[in-house]
Write a protein that holds these residues in place. Structure first.
Motif, PDB file in Angstrom:
ATOM      1  N   GLU A 116       0.835  -1.208   0.000  1.00 62.28           N
ATOM      2  CA  GLU A 116       0.000   0.000   0.000  1.00 62.28           C
ATOM      3  C   GLU A 116       0.868   1.255   0.000  1.00 62.28           C
ATOM      4  O   GLU A 116       0.563   2.233  -0.686  1.00 62.28           O
ATOM      5  N   ARG A 117       1.969   1.235   0.748  1.00 63.25           N
ATOM      6  CA  ARG A 117       2.896   2.380   0.745  1.00 63.25           C
ATOM      7  C   ARG A 117       3.554   2.543  -0.620  1.00 63.25           C
ATOM      8  O   ARG A 117       3.743   3.649  -1.103  1.00 63.25           O
ATOM      9  N   ALA A 118       3.895   1.425  -1.256  1.00 63.98           N
ATOM     10  CA  ALA A 118       4.541   1.474  -2.571  1.00 63.98           C
ATOM     11  C   ALA A 118       3.622   2.075  -3.626  1.00 63.98           C
ATOM     12  O   ALA A 118       4.085   2.712  -4.581  1.00 63.98           O
ATOM     13  N   ALA A 119       2.323   1.908  -3.455  1.00 66.09           N
ATOM     14  CA  ALA A 119       1.354   2.400  -4.438  1.00 66.09           C
ATOM     15  C   ALA A 119       1.203   3.921  -4.409  1.00 66.09           C
ATOM     16  O   ALA A 119       0.795   4.525  -5.409  1.00 66.09           O
ATOM     17  N   VAL A 120       1.563   4.546  -3.290  1.00 62.82           N
ATOM     18  CA  VAL A 120       1.404   6.001  -3.157  1.00 62.82           C
ATOM     19  C   VAL A 120       2.287   6.712  -4.186  1.00 62.82           C
ATOM     20  O   VAL A 120       3.480   6.447  -4.292  1.00 62.82           O
ATOM     21  N   GLY A 121       1.667   7.581  -4.964  1.00 62.72           N
ATOM     22  CA  GLY A 121       2.394   8.332  -5.986  1.00 62.72           C
ATOM     23  C   GLY A 121       2.600   7.575  -7.286  1.00 62.72           C
ATOM     24  O   GLY A 121       3.179   8.105  -8.228  1.00 62.72           O
ATOM     25  N   MET A 122       2.135   6.336  -7.332  1.00 61.04           N
ATOM     26  CA  MET A 122       2.306   5.515  -8.527  1.00 61.04           C
ATOM     27  C   MET A 122       1.015   5.492  -9.345  1.00 61.04           C
ATOM     28  O   MET A 122      -0.069   5.746  -8.824  1.00 61.04           O
ATOM     29  N   THR A 123       1.164   5.160 -10.610  1.00 62.20           N
ATOM     30  CA  THR A 123       0.043   5.004 -11.526  1.00 62.20           C
ATOM     31  C   THR A 123       0.093   3.606 -12.106  1.00 62.20           C
ATOM     32  O   THR A 123       1.174   3.115 -12.440  1.00 62.20           O
ATOM     33  N   MET A 124      -1.067   2.976 -12.202  1.00 59.34           N
ATOM     34  CA  MET A 124      -1.154   1.694 -12.893  1.00 59.34           C
ATOM     35  C   MET A 124      -1.667   1.966 -14.303  1.00 59.34           C
ATOM     36  O   MET A 124      -2.669   2.652 -14.482  1.00 59.34           O
ATOM     37  N   ILE A 125      -0.957   1.451 -15.273  1.00 59.94           N
ATOM     38  CA  ILE A 125      -1.420   1.526 -16.659  1.00 59.94           C
ATOM     39  C   ILE A 125      -1.866   0.128 -17.048  1.00 59.94           C
ATOM     40  O   ILE A 125      -1.076  -0.817 -17.027  1.00 59.94           O
ATOM     41  N   ALA A 126      -3.162   0.005 -17.339  1.00 53.42           N
ATOM     42  CA  ALA A 126      -3.748  -1.273 -17.744  1.00 53.42           C
ATOM     43  C   ALA A 126      -3.950  -1.244 -19.253  1.00 53.42           C
ATOM     44  O   ALA A 126      -4.511  -0.287 -19.789  1.00 53.42           O
ATOM     45  N   ILE A 127      -3.484  -2.275 -19.928  1.00 53.05           N
ATOM     46  CA  ILE A 127      -3.576  -2.364 -21.381  1.00 53.05           C
ATOM     47  C   ILE A 127      -4.422  -3.575 -21.736  1.00 53.05           C
ATOM     48  O   ILE A 127      -4.053  -4.715 -21.441  1.00 53.05           O
ATOM     49  N   ARG A 128      -5.571  -3.304 -22.323  1.00 55.68           N
ATOM     50  CA  ARG A 128      -6.436  -4.374 -22.826  1.00 55.68           C
ATOM     51  C   ARG A 128      -5.923  -4.754 -24.207  1.00 55.68           C
ATOM     52  O   ARG A 128      -5.870  -3.922 -25.115  1.00 55.68           O
ATOM     53  N   LEU A 129      -5.564  -6.000 -24.371  1.00 58.68           N
ATOM     54  CA  LEU A 129      -5.026  -6.474 -25.644  1.00 58.68           C
ATOM     55  C   LEU A 129      -6.139  -6.704 -26.651  1.00 58.68           C
ATOM     56  O   LEU A 129      -7.215  -7.194 -26.292  1.00 58.68           O
ATOM     57  N   GLN A 130      -5.860  -6.382 -27.902  1.00 63.79           N
ATOM     58  CA  GLN A 130      -6.803  -6.687 -28.985  1.00 63.79           C
ATOM     59  C   GLN A 130      -6.622  -8.142 -29.365  1.00 63.79           C
ATOM     60  O   GLN A 130      -5.499  -8.663 -29.351  1.00 63.79           O
ATOM     61  N   PRO A 131      -7.718  -8.807 -29.715  1.00 56.47           N
ATOM     62  CA  PRO A 131      -7.597 -10.197 -30.159  1.00 56.47           C
ATOM     63  C   PRO A 131      -6.698 -10.283 -31.389  1.00 56.47           C
ATOM     64  O   PRO A 131      -6.702  -9.387 -32.231  1.00 56.47           O
ATOM     65  N   ARG A 132      -5.971 -11.373 -31.471  1.00 58.56           N
ATOM     66  CA  ARG A 132      -5.077 -11.571 -32.632  1.00 58.56           C
ATOM     67  C   ARG A 132      -5.835 -12.056 -33.815  1.00 58.56           C
ATOM     68  O   ARG A 132      -6.788 -12.699 -33.799  1.00 58.56           O
TER      69      ARG A 132
END
Length: 146
Positions: A130-146
């Motif tokens: 929880e401390r590590a998450a402070v100030g961080m951003t999660m970038i989630a990438i939804r993959l397109q089907p191949r």
């Protein structure tokens, strides 16, 4: 620090596109995107974690601001070029903290970088996560089907 990345990033990106990609591609990918203001093409190497039908990474770098709205990206990941849609959100959201915990369990070297230890059962320390998450951003990438 920025000048170090200007030297390292092209080398890492070249390695990830080469037949030797396996040295790093088990935990590092390249995110290629167009800057939202500049229109310039960027290629940013970053540690990643596959989480179901998406790929996630965590950063506090300025490049995260490009993903305030969903944006198209191309990933160089494990020797393959994949398309997806990326969206940033605060790492401190409860669901994102849980994802970060799974990420640390999978990429233990990064847990150490963030100061996150593990309990006797091998699970990442929740409070440290929880401390590590402070100030961080999660970038989630939804993959397109191949």
């Amino acid at each position: 620090v920025a000048s170090i990345y200007r030297l390292l990033n092209p080398t890492i990106n070249a390695l990830l596109r080469s037949p030797l990609h396996g040295i790093l591609s088990w935990r590092v990918m390249t995110v290629r995107y167009t800057g939202r203001k500049s229109g310039q093409l960027y290629a940013t190497p970053v540690s990643y974690f596959r989480d179901g039908d998406r790929v996630v990474c965590f950063t506090n770098g300025r490049w995260r601001h490009n993903f305030r709205e969903p944006r198209s990206v191309r990933l160089q990941i494990a020797g393959a070029s994949l398309q997806g849609t990326a969206l940033a959100s605060p790492a401190t959201l409860p669901a994102n903290v849980a994802t970060m915990s799974r990420y640390f369990a999978a990429v233990r070297a990064d847990a150490k970088f963030y100061g996150v230890g593990f309990d006797e059962q091998g699970a990442p320390d929740q409070q440290a996560g929880e401390r590590a998450a402070v100030g961080m951003t999660m970038i989630a990438i939804r993959l397109q089907p191949r």
